[in-house]
Design a protein around this motif. Sequence first.
Motif, PDB file in Angstrom:
ATOM      1  N   GLU A 276       0.815  -1.202   0.000  1.00  0.00           N
ATOM      2  CA  GLU A 276       0.000   0.000   0.000  1.00  0.00           C
ATOM      3  C   GLU A 276       0.854   1.259   0.000  1.00  0.00           C
ATOM      4  O   GLU A 276       0.436   2.296  -0.530  1.00  0.00           O
ATOM      5  CB  GLU A 276      -0.927   0.015   1.227  1.00  0.00           C
ATOM      6  CG  GLU A 276      -2.041  -1.025   1.161  1.00  0.00           C
ATOM      7  CD  GLU A 276      -3.034  -0.854   2.291  1.00  0.00           C
ATOM      8  OE1 GLU A 276      -2.935   0.164   3.016  1.00  0.00           O
ATOM      9  OE2 GLU A 276      -3.903  -1.722   2.444  1.00  0.00           O
ATOM     10  N   VAL A 277       2.041   1.178   0.605  1.00  0.00           N
ATOM     11  CA  VAL A 277       2.899   2.351   0.746  1.00  0.00           C
ATOM     12  C   VAL A 277       4.305   1.995   0.287  1.00  0.00           C
ATOM     13  O   VAL A 277       4.820   0.908   0.599  1.00  0.00           O
ATOM     14  CB  VAL A 277       2.945   2.849   2.207  1.00  0.00           C
ATOM     15  CG1 VAL A 277       3.771   4.136   2.309  1.00  0.00           C
ATOM     16  CG2 VAL A 277       1.540   3.074   2.748  1.00  0.00           C
ATOM     17  N   LEU A 278       4.935   2.906  -0.427  1.00  0.00           N
ATOM     18  CA  LEU A 278       6.302   2.701  -0.878  1.00  0.00           C
ATOM     19  C   LEU A 278       7.239   2.550   0.317  1.00  0.00           C
ATOM     20  O   LEU A 278       7.275   3.415   1.193  1.00  0.00           O
ATOM     21  CB  LEU A 278       6.750   3.899  -1.725  1.00  0.00           C
ATOM     22  CG  LEU A 278       8.199   3.872  -2.205  1.00  0.00           C
ATOM     23  CD1 LEU A 278       8.388   2.811  -3.283  1.00  0.00           C
ATOM     24  CD2 LEU A 278       8.618   5.249  -2.716  1.00  0.00           C
ATOM     25  N   PRO A 279       8.041   1.490   0.380  1.00  0.00           N
ATOM     26  CA  PRO A 279       9.029   1.365   1.461  1.00  0.00           C
ATOM     27  C   PRO A 279      10.105   2.441   1.335  1.00  0.00           C
ATOM     28  O   PRO A 279      10.323   3.005   0.261  1.00  0.00           O
ATOM     29  CB  PRO A 279       9.622  -0.029   1.239  1.00  0.00           C
ATOM     30  CG  PRO A 279       8.672  -0.738   0.338  1.00  0.00           C
ATOM     31  CD  PRO A 279       8.029   0.310  -0.505  1.00  0.00           C
ATOM     32  N   ASP A 280      10.792   2.683   2.440  1.00  0.00           N
ATOM     33  CA  ASP A 280      11.856   3.690   2.399  1.00  0.00           C
ATOM     34  C   ASP A 280      13.246   3.088   2.545  1.00  0.00           C
ATOM     35  O   ASP A 280      14.236   3.820   2.625  1.00  0.00           O
ATOM     36  CB  ASP A 280      11.632   4.760   3.475  1.00  0.00           C
ATOM     37  CG  ASP A 280      11.725   4.231   4.907  1.00  0.00           C
ATOM     38  OD1 ASP A 280      12.313   3.159   5.132  1.00  0.00           O
ATOM     39  OD2 ASP A 280      11.198   4.920   5.807  1.00  0.00           O
ATOM     40  N   ASN A 281      13.343   1.735   2.577  1.00  0.00           N
ATOM     41  CA  ASN A 281      14.652   1.139   2.818  1.00  0.00           C
ATOM     42  C   ASN A 281      14.746  -0.230   2.168  1.00  0.00           C
ATOM     43  O   ASN A 281      13.731  -0.884   1.916  1.00  0.00           O
ATOM     44  CB  ASN A 281      14.905   1.006   4.320  1.00  0.00           C
ATOM     45  CG  ASN A 281      14.035  -0.072   4.961  1.00  0.00           C
ATOM     46  OD1 ASN A 281      14.428  -1.232   5.075  1.00  0.00           O
ATOM     47  ND2 ASN A 281      12.816   0.315   5.373  1.00  0.00           N
ATOM     48  N   ALA A 282      15.969  -0.645   1.905  1.00  0.00           N
ATOM     49  CA  ALA A 282      16.285  -2.012   1.485  1.00  0.00           C
ATOM     50  C   ALA A 282      17.697  -2.310   1.966  1.00  0.00           C
ATOM     51  O   ALA A 282      18.570  -1.436   1.939  1.00  0.00           O
ATOM     52  CB  ALA A 282      16.191  -2.177  -0.029  1.00  0.00           C
ATOM     53  N   GLY A 283      17.907  -3.520   2.415  1.00  0.00           N
ATOM     54  CA  GLY A 283      19.214  -3.886   2.950  1.00  0.00           C
ATOM     55  C   GLY A 283      20.248  -4.123   1.861  1.00  0.00           C
ATOM     56  O   GLY A 283      19.988  -3.970   0.660  1.00  0.00           O
ATOM     57  N   LEU A 284      21.422  -4.516   2.267  1.00  0.00           N
ATOM     58  CA  LEU A 284      22.525  -4.721   1.331  1.00  0.00           C
ATOM     59  C   LEU A 284      22.234  -5.824   0.323  1.00  0.00           C
ATOM     60  O   LEU A 284      22.862  -5.873  -0.737  1.00  0.00           O
ATOM     61  CB  LEU A 284      23.810  -5.028   2.103  1.00  0.00           C
ATOM     62  CG  LEU A 284      24.414  -3.837   2.853  1.00  0.00           C
ATOM     63  CD1 LEU A 284      25.537  -4.297   3.778  1.00  0.00           C
ATOM     64  CD2 LEU A 284      24.939  -2.797   1.862  1.00  0.00           C
ATOM     65  N   HIS A 285      21.292  -6.711   0.625  1.00  0.00           N
ATOM     66  CA  HIS A 285      20.900  -7.756  -0.314  1.00  0.00           C
ATOM     67  C   HIS A 285      19.629  -7.393  -1.086  1.00  0.00           C
ATOM     68  O   HIS A 285      19.046  -8.240  -1.780  1.00  0.00           O
ATOM     69  CB  HIS A 285      20.701  -9.089   0.413  1.00  0.00           C
ATOM     70  CG  HIS A 285      21.947  -9.622   1.036  1.00  0.00           C
ATOM     71  ND1 HIS A 285      22.319  -9.312   2.328  1.00  0.00           N
ATOM     72  CD2 HIS A 285      22.925 -10.429   0.532  1.00  0.00           C
ATOM     73  CE1 HIS A 285      23.471  -9.912   2.601  1.00  0.00           C
ATOM     74  NE2 HIS A 285      23.858 -10.593   1.529  1.00  0.00           N
ATOM     75  N   GLY A 286      19.166  -6.159  -0.909  1.00  0.00           N
ATOM     76  CA  GLY A 286      18.013  -5.686  -1.662  1.00  0.00           C
ATOM     77  C   GLY A 286      16.679  -6.001  -1.044  1.00  0.00           C
ATOM     78  O   GLY A 286      15.639  -5.733  -1.655  1.00  0.00           O
ATOM     79  N   GLU A 287      16.664  -6.537   0.169  1.00  0.00           N
ATOM     80  CA  GLU A 287      15.408  -6.906   0.816  1.00  0.00           C
ATOM     81  C   GLU A 287      14.871  -5.744   1.647  1.00  0.00           C
ATOM     82  O   GLU A 287      15.593  -5.159   2.460  1.00  0.00           O
ATOM     83  CB  GLU A 287      15.620  -8.116   1.722  1.00  0.00           C
ATOM     84  CG  GLU A 287      16.049  -9.371   0.974  1.00  0.00           C
ATOM     85  CD  GLU A 287      16.335 -10.526   1.919  1.00  0.00           C
ATOM     86  OE1 GLU A 287      15.913 -10.439   3.108  1.00  0.00           O
ATOM     87  OE2 GLU A 287      16.976 -11.496   1.494  1.00  0.00           O
ATOM     88  N   VAL A 288      13.594  -5.429   1.466  1.00  0.00           N
ATOM     89  CA  VAL A 288      12.953  -4.383   2.252  1.00  0.00           C
ATOM     90  C   VAL A 288      12.948  -4.788   3.725  1.00  0.00           C
ATOM     91  O   VAL A 288      12.605  -5.922   4.069  1.00  0.00           O
ATOM     92  CB  VAL A 288      11.516  -4.130   1.760  1.00  0.00           C
ATOM     93  CG1 VAL A 288      10.769  -3.194   2.714  1.00  0.00           C
ATOM     94  CG2 VAL A 288      11.531  -3.549   0.350  1.00  0.00           C
ATOM     95  N   GLY A 289      13.353  -3.868   4.606  1.00  0.00           N
ATOM     96  CA  GLY A 289      13.362  -4.134   6.037  1.00  0.00           C
ATOM     97  C   GLY A 289      14.467  -5.044   6.511  1.00  0.00           C
ATOM     98  O   GLY A 289      14.459  -5.478   7.669  1.00  0.00           O
ATOM     99  N   GLU A 290      15.446  -5.323   5.675  1.00  0.00           N
ATOM    100  CA  GLU A 290      16.491  -6.297   5.996  1.00  0.00           C
ATOM    101  C   GLU A 290      17.230  -5.961   7.292  1.00  0.00           C
ATOM    102  O   GLU A 290      17.578  -6.856   8.062  1.00  0.00           O
ATOM    103  CB  GLU A 290      17.472  -6.363   4.827  1.00  0.00           C
ATOM    104  CG  GLU A 290      18.562  -7.401   4.945  1.00  0.00           C
ATOM    105  CD  GLU A 290      19.441  -7.460   3.708  1.00  0.00           C
ATOM    106  OE1 GLU A 290      20.574  -7.955   3.826  1.00  0.00           O
ATOM    107  OE2 GLU A 290      19.003  -6.993   2.628  1.00  0.00           O
TER     108      GLU A 290
END
Length: 624
Positions: A276-290
Amino acid sequence: MAAVQDVPGVRAGRELAAAPEWARLERELFAALDRAWPVFSARYTESDGRLVFRDKLGEGHDDRDGVDDFYEPFFNWPTLYLLGGSTEVLDAAHRHWRGVTAQLAEMGMVVDGIERGYDWFHQGEGLLLYYALCLARPDDAELRDLAVRFADLYLPGGPNYSAEHRVIRAPHTGAAGPRWGFSDHEEYFPWSEALRPYGLPLDWLGSTEFDDLKDPEKARAYGREMWERMGRGDVVVNLAVTSLVTTAFLLTGEQRYADWVAEYVGVWRERLAGREVLPDNAGLHGEVGEHLDGRWYGGHYGWAWPHGLNPVGTATLVAAMNAVLLTGDESFLDLARNPQDAVLKQAEPRTGSQMGTLKKRWQPHLRELDGGPTLMVPQRHDDSGWFDYNIMPTQLPVSLWQFSRDPADFERIERLRAESTWDWTTVHTQRLKDEAGHEEPWFEYLHGRNPEFPERMLRSALDSSAAKLAAIEQDQSPVPSALDIHHWQDHNPVVTEALLQLTTGSPQILYNGGLAQLHLRYFDADLRRAGLPEDVAALVSDIAADHTVVDLVNLGATTRNLILQSGTFAEHRLESVQADGQPLPINGRYLRVELPPSSAIQLTLSMTLRAEKPTMRAPWENEQ
């Protein structure tokens, strides 16, 4: 190359009985601004262009901050030239850019013309001067070389981008590659009263309270958590780097730059898919909330801290417009629509006393309400949900609509207008550092609901510049220290928002790294330079999806010849023009206009948006 004389042309046939007041004020503003900037230069800069400054950046726990503040005082000076200001203001802007760059290099903040590494919320601000110089001088070898070297730091093979995981590797990046965490010293939460309104970035960590971090040991422990959780991996404000890479494409024509912009903006579009909402982060492996225990919020300059909607909305809009410009794929704009629509779903009437942070811009409007409510949206989201309500930053939806001309984007603004309880036609004389803030009365003017806007806006701009000049003349402050480097931008007397709106049909440039999105541009055909010719004024009164209306007036006693270009980068195709009611096919990027002494002409243009390959080259250097 097409010769200028081969471009379709029209000639003004109406004699002026009397000069329109808007035209007189417009030329007065150009003259006033060309008198104003030398006063600033004389007061605050050295002969080589650097700012008068005896302190040093790069020390203490905030050791990466400050580069943008040295460029920002001059950010709109090349824009003044591009609109019709003197060639001297462009020369001065270029000299100040070189001087400040050398000054920052001596302090170790810039390496070979490139910032060592900081967040793209601030780097975007600092690069506005550079982007405008590139637009004004696209053949300058020094500017072009820097664009290539800087952009290559973010392409596959560069230190800041992981091609495998399609992430920019840290919130702080630059010439030094990813600069992990937020300081080159020991990680430490920089407690200060100035940060109190924004709270803590990791609100879900234990039971830590803001004042607990006055304790150095607790501040160090919190700083280490910030390093682990927020100081590595990708963040949404990194999308502002697309303006840098887009500039490299426009200066070189190398497709690899356009391809990377499409790839990186596309990655963020993938991160939105199914949410529903665009995330604001992705970890070093590209995973949101990593690195945030699965949270889609909590990235640096993201939804939770410190400003929320403003940086998220700006970065997504800047990137989406860059991607559309380079690919023609309008669906990229959905990335920019999501943050705006996400907060509008939570909108509700609130009073000024219920407003959260970032209040300064809205103080004149709140005074109109006399304590009553108006529509507000939440700016931020954390574990508690949406919070920090404020008036919707209108520049975001207005800039989106001006770029797309999509009916749905128009309706979003109409909802805001209908549910606001303050007068959208009022022109408030205020100038914040981003120089935006008059989108509502301009929008009303474009839709026939604010006919006195041009004169009011121009008088307001004249007053704002005069107030800055008065502040310079009365300034008895000592030379700024590292703690007071906003002093210069607070005294910049150049104001261009009114000229952008009225002459080009465009809003103020998005301050955190946007490229100019000019609906119309002008060139002096005789002097072969950018901007309106001397004595000529322009007024865009309509930018509907199917037509654009502009009045051109020559107030002088000499014939002036100009070339009208559609789009900042000649990216729109002019299909035809009605010149004072007489039709003429164009089917190209440009239109010649001859303006005899004391003459006027009204042009109704039909165009196809983004039908041409964008270019920074001047009309006399381009194929018609």
